[in-house]
Design a protein around this motif. Structure first.
Motif, PDB file in Angstrom:
ATOM      1  N   ARG A   1      52.411  23.579  54.918  1.00 33.70           N
ATOM      2  CA  ARG A   1      52.755  24.993  54.940  1.00 33.70           C
ATOM      3  C   ARG A   1      54.282  25.145  54.976  1.00 33.70           C
ATOM      4  N   HIS A   2      54.771  26.246  54.420  1.00 39.50           N
ATOM      5  CA  HIS A   2      56.200  26.526  54.425  1.00 39.50           C
ATOM      6  C   HIS A   2      56.706  26.787  55.845  1.00 39.50           C
TER       7      HIS A   2
ATOM      8  N   VAL B   1      52.147  15.574  47.842  1.00 38.31           N
ATOM      9  CA  VAL B   1      52.540  16.634  48.768  1.00 38.31           C
ATOM     10  C   VAL B   1      52.462  17.961  48.022  1.00 38.31           C
ATOM     11  N   ILE B   2      51.696  18.910  48.566  1.00 43.83           N
ATOM     12  CA  ILE B   2      51.597  20.262  48.000  1.00 43.83           C
ATOM     13  C   ILE B   2      52.086  21.250  49.055  1.00 43.83           C
ATOM     14  N   VAL B   3      53.155  21.965  48.746  1.00 45.44           N
ATOM     15  CA  VAL B   3      53.710  22.951  49.675  1.00 45.44           C
ATOM     16  C   VAL B   3      53.099  24.311  49.334  1.00 45.44           C
ATOM     17  N   SER B   4      52.324  24.844  50.267  1.00 50.99           N
ATOM     18  CA  SER B   4      51.552  26.053  49.999  1.00 50.99           C
ATOM     19  C   SER B   4      51.655  27.007  51.181  1.00 50.99           C
ATOM     20  N   HIS B   5      50.608  27.778  51.411  1.00 50.13           N
ATOM     21  CA  HIS B   5      50.618  28.887  52.362  1.00 50.13           C
ATOM     22  C   HIS B   5      49.449  28.786  53.331  1.00 50.13           C
ATOM     23  N   GLN B   6      49.530  29.568  54.399  1.00 52.15           N
ATOM     24  CA  GLN B   6      48.560  29.448  55.480  1.00 52.15           C
ATOM     25  C   GLN B   6      47.112  29.670  55.033  1.00 52.15           C
ATOM     26  N   LEU B   7      46.850  30.801  54.377  1.00 53.95           N
ATOM     27  CA  LEU B   7      45.455  31.098  54.033  1.00 53.95           C
ATOM     28  C   LEU B   7      44.866  30.081  53.056  1.00 53.95           C
ATOM     29  N   PRO B   8      45.550  29.734  51.956  1.00 53.12           N
ATOM     30  CA  PRO B   8      44.969  28.726  51.066  1.00 53.12           C
ATOM     31  C   PRO B   8      44.686  27.400  51.756  1.00 53.12           C
TER      32      PRO B   8
END
Length: 209
Positions: free
Chosen positions: A10-11, A145-152
């Motif tokens: 997560r970011h 490594v995948i930088v994504s968001h909380q809900l996904p």
């Protein structure tokens, strides 16, 4: 050979002085503390001593900025993938506490299992799974490594765990700059770890959809 392990990161903390739900709105980058958090997440992954074969990020500013720390430490440029972006949400740009005081907003809460206020959870899971699978098989060796968001990240965790994707957003286990790790056996994902390597005391974390 495919990848060895996949990390959903997560970011870091977003500069959000108005404390709105920022969703996909432009102009929401990391705060100074958010950059520190992203660096701590990158240092954690680097400290595992596992080669990283690919770095992927959501197109939004906060995830691209969080990926910069991984580029600095790992020497890998990120590939932007729209499939790991934040979901849509009708409350973007608004403070949720105020939005809920308006009766006109209540109709968007009629079916929380979907949810009725934004992109369906099933659709988020499908696009995340597709992005993860492609990244896994396109990486010749090492970790992804995948930088994504909380809900996904959270609904991916729920789906992999065999749990309903309907949930209370206030109870997500997905802190700022956290790392949720998976491995793929055949066509079945398995979660192998969750860590919170960043110091988040006092962080403002109210903008996730």
């Amino acid at each position: 050979m495919p990848a060895d392990r996949l990390h959903l990161v997560r970011h870091g903390e977003v500069h959000n002085p108005r404390r709105v739900l920022y969703g996909r709105l432009p102009g929401y980058g990391l705060s100074g503390d958010g950059r520190r958090m992203a660096r701590q997440a990158a240092e954690y992954v680097h400290g595992l001593g596992r080669p990283v074969g690919s770095l992927i990020a959501s197109p939004l500013q906060r995830t691209r900025e969080s990926a910069e720390a991984f580029t600095e430490l790992l020497g890998i440029e990120p590939v932007i993938d729209d499939r790991v972006i934040e979901p849509t949400n009708v409350f973007e740009g608004r403070r949720m506490s105020r939005a809920m005081m308006n009766p006109l907003s209540w109709r968007h809460l009629s079916r929380p299992e979907i949810p009725s206020w934004g992109e369906p959870y099933a659709q988020v899971v499908d696009r995340m799974q597709a992005a993860m699978s492609d990244a896994w098989h396109d990486t010749g060796s090492g970790d992804v490594v995948i930088v994504s968001h909380q809900l996904p990240i959270w609904v991916t965790h729920l789906f992999v765990a065999g749990l309903p994707t309907r949930h209370d957003p206030r109870r997500r286990r997905c802190a700022l700059s956290s790392v949720t790790s998976f491995e793929l056996s055949g066509d079945v994902w398995r979660e192998v770890g969750y860590v919170e390597p960043a110091s988040t005391a006092g962080a403002v974390d109210v903008g996730a959809v």
